[in-house]
Design a protein around this motif. Structure first.
Motif, PDB file in Angstrom:
ATOM      1  N   GLY A  89       3.333   7.097  -6.115  1.00  0.00           N
ATOM      2  CA  GLY A  89       2.525   6.125  -5.377  1.00  0.00           C
ATOM      3  C   GLY A  89       2.859   4.695  -5.787  1.00  0.00           C
ATOM      4  O   GLY A  89       2.958   3.798  -4.949  1.00  0.00           O
TER       5      GLY A  89
ATOM      6  N   PRO B 162       8.566  17.108   3.035  1.00  0.00           N
ATOM      7  CA  PRO B 162       7.145  16.724   2.976  1.00  0.00           C
ATOM      8  C   PRO B 162       6.930  15.313   2.420  1.00  0.00           C
ATOM      9  O   PRO B 162       7.589  14.912   1.470  1.00  0.00           O
ATOM     10  CB  PRO B 162       6.539  17.765   2.037  1.00  0.00           C
ATOM     11  CG  PRO B 162       7.469  18.919   2.087  1.00  0.00           C
ATOM     12  CD  PRO B 162       8.835  18.369   2.330  1.00  0.00           C
ATOM     13  N   MET B 163       6.013  14.589   3.039  1.00  0.00           N
ATOM     14  CA  MET B 163       5.667  13.240   2.593  1.00  0.00           C
ATOM     15  C   MET B 163       4.905  13.350   1.270  1.00  0.00           C
ATOM     16  O   MET B 163       3.957  14.125   1.162  1.00  0.00           O
ATOM     17  CB  MET B 163       4.809  12.557   3.656  1.00  0.00           C
ATOM     18  CG  MET B 163       4.594  11.075   3.425  1.00  0.00           C
ATOM     19  SD  MET B 163       6.127  10.124   3.423  1.00  0.00           S
ATOM     20  CE  MET B 163       6.517  10.072   5.178  1.00  0.00           C
ATOM     21  N   VAL B 164       5.331  12.610   0.264  1.00  0.00           N
ATOM     22  CA  VAL B 164       4.652  12.628  -1.042  1.00  0.00           C
ATOM     23  C   VAL B 164       3.777  11.385  -1.182  1.00  0.00           C
ATOM     24  O   VAL B 164       2.586  11.470  -1.432  1.00  0.00           O
ATOM     25  CB  VAL B 164       5.677  12.719  -2.195  1.00  0.00           C
ATOM     26  CG1 VAL B 164       4.975  12.602  -3.553  1.00  0.00           C
ATOM     27  CG2 VAL B 164       6.425  14.050  -2.115  1.00  0.00           C
ATOM     28  N   ALA B 165       4.400  10.214  -1.069  1.00  0.00           N
ATOM     29  CA  ALA B 165       3.653   8.947  -1.082  1.00  0.00           C
ATOM     30  C   ALA B 165       4.366   8.054  -0.072  1.00  0.00           C
ATOM     31  O   ALA B 165       5.504   7.652  -0.310  1.00  0.00           O
ATOM     32  CB  ALA B 165       3.654   8.323  -2.476  1.00  0.00           C
ATOM     33  N   TRP B 166       3.691   7.790   1.030  1.00  0.00           N
ATOM     34  CA  TRP B 166       4.332   7.080   2.144  1.00  0.00           C
ATOM     35  C   TRP B 166       5.015   5.808   1.660  1.00  0.00           C
ATOM     36  O   TRP B 166       4.362   5.026   0.967  1.00  0.00           O
ATOM     37  CB  TRP B 166       3.284   6.736   3.214  1.00  0.00           C
ATOM     38  CG  TRP B 166       3.884   6.279   4.500  1.00  0.00           C
ATOM     39  CD1 TRP B 166       4.237   7.057   5.559  1.00  0.00           C
ATOM     40  CD2 TRP B 166       4.199   4.925   4.874  1.00  0.00           C
ATOM     41  NE1 TRP B 166       4.770   6.291   6.570  1.00  0.00           N
ATOM     42  CE2 TRP B 166       4.759   4.987   6.179  1.00  0.00           C
ATOM     43  CE3 TRP B 166       4.094   3.680   4.251  1.00  0.00           C
ATOM     44  CZ2 TRP B 166       5.195   3.830   6.859  1.00  0.00           C
ATOM     45  CZ3 TRP B 166       4.529   2.530   4.920  1.00  0.00           C
ATOM     46  CH2 TRP B 166       5.066   2.619   6.209  1.00  0.00           C
TER      47      TRP B 166
ATOM     48  N   ARG C  76       9.688  14.110  -0.433  1.00  0.00           N
ATOM     49  CA  ARG C  76      10.052  14.880  -1.625  1.00  0.00           C
ATOM     50  C   ARG C  76      11.525  14.677  -1.992  1.00  0.00           C
ATOM     51  O   ARG C  76      11.886  14.695  -3.162  1.00  0.00           O
ATOM     52  CB  ARG C  76       9.747  16.359  -1.379  1.00  0.00           C
ATOM     53  CG  ARG C  76       9.800  17.181  -2.640  1.00  0.00           C
ATOM     54  CD  ARG C  76       9.284  18.577  -2.422  1.00  0.00           C
ATOM     55  NE  ARG C  76       7.833  18.608  -2.306  1.00  0.00           N
ATOM     56  CZ  ARG C  76       7.137  19.700  -2.001  1.00  0.00           C
ATOM     57  NH1 ARG C  76       7.761  20.837  -1.757  1.00  0.00           N
ATOM     58  NH2 ARG C  76       5.830  19.659  -1.913  1.00  0.00           N
TER      59      ARG C  76
ATOM     60  N   LEU D 244      -3.654   3.919  -1.710  1.00  0.00           N
ATOM     61  CA  LEU D 244      -3.644   2.950  -2.807  1.00  0.00           C
ATOM     62  C   LEU D 244      -3.139   1.640  -2.249  1.00  0.00           C
ATOM     63  O   LEU D 244      -2.225   1.634  -1.417  1.00  0.00           O
ATOM     64  CB  LEU D 244      -2.686   3.390  -3.916  1.00  0.00           C
ATOM     65  CG  LEU D 244      -3.053   4.584  -4.789  1.00  0.00           C
ATOM     66  CD1 LEU D 244      -1.944   4.820  -5.821  1.00  0.00           C
ATOM     67  CD2 LEU D 244      -4.381   4.362  -5.504  1.00  0.00           C
TER      68      LEU D 244
ATOM     69  N   PHE E 116       0.848  -1.204   0.000  1.00  0.00           N
ATOM     70  CA  PHE E 116       0.000   0.000   0.000  1.00  0.00           C
ATOM     71  C   PHE E 116       0.870   1.235   0.000  1.00  0.00           C
ATOM     72  O   PHE E 116       2.092   1.166   0.206  1.00  0.00           O
ATOM     73  CB  PHE E 116      -0.894   0.005   1.261  1.00  0.00           C
ATOM     74  CG  PHE E 116      -0.105   0.369   2.481  1.00  0.00           C
ATOM     75  CD1 PHE E 116       0.009   1.694   2.882  1.00  0.00           C
ATOM     76  CD2 PHE E 116       0.586  -0.597   3.202  1.00  0.00           C
ATOM     77  CE1 PHE E 116       0.794   2.042   3.975  1.00  0.00           C
ATOM     78  CE2 PHE E 116       1.370  -0.260   4.291  1.00  0.00           C
ATOM     79  CZ  PHE E 116       1.465   1.068   4.680  1.00  0.00           C
ATOM     80  N   THR E 117       0.256   2.406  -0.212  1.00  0.00           N
ATOM     81  CA  THR E 117       0.896   3.698   0.032  1.00  0.00           C
ATOM     82  C   THR E 117      -0.199   4.699   0.366  1.00  0.00           C
ATOM     83  O   THR E 117      -1.379   4.464   0.054  1.00  0.00           O
ATOM     84  CB  THR E 117       1.712   4.189  -1.180  1.00  0.00           C
ATOM     85  OG1 THR E 117       2.389   5.409  -0.830  1.00  0.00           O
ATOM     86  CG2 THR E 117       0.822   4.499  -2.387  1.00  0.00           C
ATOM     87  N   VAL E 118       0.192   5.801   0.981  1.00  0.00           N
ATOM     88  CA  VAL E 118      -0.727   6.928   1.154  1.00  0.00           C
ATOM     89  C   VAL E 118      -0.248   8.041   0.233  1.00  0.00           C
ATOM     90  O   VAL E 118       0.888   8.499   0.363  1.00  0.00           O
ATOM     91  CB  VAL E 118      -0.744   7.432   2.611  1.00  0.00           C
ATOM     92  CG1 VAL E 118      -1.711   8.614   2.744  1.00  0.00           C
ATOM     93  CG2 VAL E 118      -1.120   6.309   3.563  1.00  0.00           C
ATOM     94  N   CYS E 119      -1.076   8.451  -0.708  1.00  0.00           N
ATOM     95  CA  CYS E 119      -0.710   9.533  -1.631  1.00  0.00           C
ATOM     96  C   CYS E 119      -1.100  10.876  -1.023  1.00  0.00           C
ATOM     97  O   CYS E 119      -2.282  11.144  -0.805  1.00  0.00           O
ATOM     98  CB  CYS E 119      -1.412   9.350  -2.976  1.00  0.00           C
ATOM     99  SG  CYS E 119      -0.840   7.888  -3.859  1.00  0.00           S
ATOM    100  N   HIS E 120      -0.084  11.700  -0.726  1.00  0.00           N
ATOM    101  CA  HIS E 120      -0.337  13.047  -0.189  1.00  0.00           C
ATOM    102  C   HIS E 120      -0.360  14.080  -1.304  1.00  0.00           C
ATOM    103  O   HIS E 120      -0.798  15.205  -1.116  1.00  0.00           O
ATOM    104  CB  HIS E 120       0.725  13.405   0.843  1.00  0.00           C
ATOM    105  CG  HIS E 120       0.646  12.546   2.078  1.00  0.00           C
ATOM    106  ND1 HIS E 120      -0.149  12.880   3.150  1.00  0.00           N
ATOM    107  CD2 HIS E 120       1.212  11.357   2.385  1.00  0.00           C
ATOM    108  CE1 HIS E 120      -0.039  11.932   4.081  1.00  0.00           C
ATOM    109  NE2 HIS E 120       0.777  10.999   3.636  1.00  0.00           N
ATOM    110  N   TYR E 121       0.208  13.714  -2.461  1.00  0.00           N
ATOM    111  CA  TYR E 121       0.145  14.532  -3.668  1.00  0.00           C
ATOM    112  C   TYR E 121      -0.298  13.605  -4.783  1.00  0.00           C
ATOM    113  O   TYR E 121      -0.537  12.425  -4.544  1.00  0.00           O
ATOM    114  CB  TYR E 121       1.514  15.135  -3.997  1.00  0.00           C
ATOM    115  CG  TYR E 121       1.992  16.139  -2.985  1.00  0.00           C
ATOM    116  CD1 TYR E 121       1.698  17.488  -3.140  1.00  0.00           C
ATOM    117  CD2 TYR E 121       2.737  15.739  -1.878  1.00  0.00           C
ATOM    118  CE1 TYR E 121       2.139  18.423  -2.210  1.00  0.00           C
ATOM    119  CE2 TYR E 121       3.173  16.664  -0.940  1.00  0.00           C
ATOM    120  CZ  TYR E 121       2.871  17.998  -1.109  1.00  0.00           C
ATOM    121  OH  TYR E 121       3.299  18.918  -0.202  1.00  0.00           O
TER     122      TYR E 121
ATOM    123  N   ALA F 298      -0.149   5.612   8.677  1.00  0.00           N
ATOM    124  CA  ALA F 298       0.416   4.583   7.795  1.00  0.00           C
ATOM    125  C   ALA F 298       1.530   3.819   8.497  1.00  0.00           C
ATOM    126  O   ALA F 298       2.399   4.426   9.126  1.00  0.00           O
ATOM    127  CB  ALA F 298       0.971   5.241   6.525  1.00  0.00           C
TER     128      ALA F 298
ATOM    129  N   ALA G  79       6.136   3.776  -4.351  1.00  0.00           N
ATOM    130  CA  ALA G  79       6.009   3.645  -2.894  1.00  0.00           C
ATOM    131  C   ALA G  79       5.472   2.256  -2.550  1.00  0.00           C
ATOM    132  O   ALA G  79       5.956   1.605  -1.621  1.00  0.00           O
ATOM    133  CB  ALA G  79       5.088   4.737  -2.355  1.00  0.00           C
TER     134      ALA G  79
END
Lengths: 174, 455
Positions: B153, B205-209, B213, A121, A103-108, A145, B156
């Motif tokens: 994503g 900043p976290m972009v996709a855990w 960045r 996702l 999985f991932t967490v999309c922040h952008y 997460a 990630a």
């Protein structure tokens, strides 16, 4: 004391009908470039082709994959030509429950999905099936997460009014 | 690779400085900058170069960024190369690497004696979010893109699985970012020349855990070019310029592929891994025991944690180039670090370490550049510097130019000319003989590996 203020850059602009021009054209190379905003919008008539039954399945709350009648390879995300042996595959229902494979967490994200951030996702695995399914994972806090989410048992939820997009299905902890 | 392939030399290269935006020039004129530099470095006047060059290969990824179809021919005519033969290649992030290999084939096949490879991307013509959208269209638009298409994503999710399988940590990933940014501090071509710490990477900043960045490369405008020749072509250029060039040969090339949808990647058995994917340096008893134990823990290959295309490209290049132990025989690697995580995954694909060892290998110091200050306590001395130029993360990633930028930086390393081109010799390695360049497209779909050698 100064107060730091950030003025946001946007793509709004002013309609411009003329620009300064040097008397001596030898100076033209010193000019700044002219930059225009140009919209681009297209309506596509996109066919899901041989994948169409999968979307019809979602509209009827059924999650489908494909199985190869020759070698038995099971495609969790449907493929009508077997990835292992090239034979034409058959439609088959997936098990009612799966597990989070990753999985991932999309922040952008891409512009189209920016307003939905943060979203999760996930790749979902199903017992006895050879490949995975990409989907949204809902019902977990995106700010929390952690790797323990991998292996979580999940089940599909379906949109009542189908939009015929893969987001007509999403997963929640079972 | 055919036994009848002719020897192929890389003679010169040029790179436009990569920048966030280059509104001062159109893409053709940015390509011209890189080509002018390439031609100047050969020691020829442009008209003489035009007389001698047999043709070209053009490299750019996305027609969306330029909103211009057939951009390749527009670069070709701006370079005054018409009516000589040319074609455009496209293979996502690997476009530049594919271009280098197609130029190689033009020479190796005997079709040309002197071939120019050039590539570009102008990504600043849309905002970053729209750019992310264009790039995400390089994922299945039926099943993947609409779910939340975002390449960071996707990578990630791949590294989360790598962390689960092997215990890879975010701090190990941050070592890659610190290494590459600190290297780029000495590279005047780099877009981002920053001295970073592990803390800086994790606090950005976290972009996709878990990718921040500073784990991710940026979008760029830029171009790069490379001149490849046969023995005869090299002689023609030397005769025309009155100069003698250092001999740098393309020793071997390799290319691999994998399914576009990450979800479709196979999960193979130990036996299949050994049948299809294991390399020469993994055939000993200890390696087999190591991998047997991995599979005993329900490990499968490649899954989504490894790039089978990268493994097959490396394996093919090594087999063609007679490389048995890549870590010992290859002196440096310029690889496709669009993400810190993908650099770690690529160490394993390229056989610099075993699958599963990438994280600890990244933090060991073995891939760092001697003489560069990193502010880190590293247990090992450098063995095989990886991305001594700063890689994509720090230099920028104007997609179609990137693979050719790697070829340029590798050529200059092998020529011993880093000081001349960067204006700072800190990154020049001590007498390198063999360098590898690695170009990689979307989640590991197309991967190229080319070996360059000074003779």
């Amino acid at each position: 004391m100064t107060h730091k203020q950030i003025i946001e850059e946007t793509l709004d602009g002013t309609v411009l009908f003329n620009v300064p021009f040097p008397k001596n054209i030898a100076h033209l190379k010193e000019m700044s470039p002219i930059i225009l905003k140009h919209p681009y919008h297209v309506e596509y008539l996109h066919s899901y082709g041989q994948d169409s039954p999968w979307f019809a399945g979602l509209a009827n709350k059924k999650l489908l994959g494909t199985e190869c009648p020759k070698c038995g390879y099971k495609h969790t995300t449907p493929k009508l030509s077997c990835m292992r042996c090239g034979a034409e595959t058959e439609w088959k229902e997936l098990p009612p429950e799966g597990k989070v494979h990753s999985f991932t967490v999309c922040h952008y994200g891409a512009e189209e999905f920016l307003k939905e951030t943060p979203f999760i996702l996930a790749m979902i695995e199903f017992e006895g099936w050879n490949t995975l399914l990409l989907s949204r994972l809902v019902g977990l806090d995106p700010q929390q997460a952690n790797l323990k989410w991998v292996g979580t048992k999940v089940k599909p939820k379906f949109r009542r009014n189908s939009k015929f997009k893969p987001t007509d299905v999403w997963f929640v902890p079972a | 690779m055919s036994q009848s392939a002719k020897d192929v030399y890389v003679v010169s290269a040029g790179v436009s400085k990569f920048a966030k935006a280059r509104p001062d020039k159109t893409f053709q004129a940015i390509v011209k900058e890189a080509v002018d530099y390439t031609v100047k470095d050969v020691g020829l006047e442009y008209p003489k170069f035009l007389e001698l060059v047999d043709g070209s290969v053009a490299s750019y990824f996305s027609d969306h960024f330029t909103r211009q179809l057939m951009a390749g021919i527009m670069a070709q005519d701006y370079l005054s190369l018409c009516p000589k033969p040319s074609h455009r290649v496209e293979g996502g992030g690997a476009t530049g690497g594919i271009c280098f290999q197609e130029a190689y084939k033009n020479i190796a096949s005997g079709d040309m004696d002197i071939c120019l490879a050039y590539g570009f991307e102008t990504m600043s013509h849309v905002e970053t979010w729209k750019g992310n959208e264009f790039i995400a269209l390089a994922s299945d638009i039926n099943f993947d893109y609409p779910v939340g298409g975002f390449y960071s994503g996707y990578y990630a999710m791949m590294v989360v699985r790598h962390m689960m399988e092997f215990g890879t940590t975010v701090e190990q990933m941050a070592h890659v970012s610190v290494k590459n940014h600190n290297n780029a501090f000495h590279n005047s071509y780099a877009q981002k020349r920053q001295r970073l710490t592990i803390k800086d990477v994790r606090n950005s900043p976290m972009v996709a855990w878990p990718l921040t960045r500073l784990d991710i490369c940026v979008m760029s405008d830029g171009a790069a070019a490379c001149l490849l020749t046969s023995e005869e072509g090299l002689n023609k250029l030397e005769k025309a310029s009155g100069k003698k060039y250092p001999r740098v040969k393309v020793r071997a090339i390799g290319r691999g592929t994998d399914a576009m949808r990450m979800s479709d990647r196979p999960h193979q058995s130990f036996e299949d891994f050994y049948k299809y994917n294991a390399m020469a340096n993994e055939q000993d008893g200890d390696s087999k025991k190591y991998y047997k134990e991995l599979w005993a823990k329900h490990f499968k290959y490649p899954g989504i944690h490894s790039f089978r295309a990268g493994r097959m490209a490396s394996k093919m290049a090594y087999e063609n180039g007679g490389i048995k132990d890549p870590l010992k025989e290859i002196n440096f690697v310029e690889l496709h670090d669009a993400y810190t995580s993908s650099e770690i995954q690529t160490y394993e694909d390229m056989g610099l370490c075993k699958y599963g060892e990438g994280g600890s290998f990244a933090a060991s110091g073995k891939t760092f550049v001697p003489g560069v200050e990193y502010g880190l306590k590293l247990e090992s001395q450098p063995v095989c510097p990886v991305n001594p130029s700063g890689g994509l993360i720090a230099c920028g990633h104007p997609v179609g130019a990137t693979g050719l930028m790697q070829a340029a930086f590798a050529l200059w390393q092998l020529q011993g000319a880093i000081g001349k081109h960067f204006g700072d010799a800190t990154l020049q390695l001590n007498n390198p003989k063999i360098g590898a360049i690695h170009s990689h497209a979307g989640t590991g779909t197309y991967v190229t590996v080319s070996l360059m050698e000074r003779i």
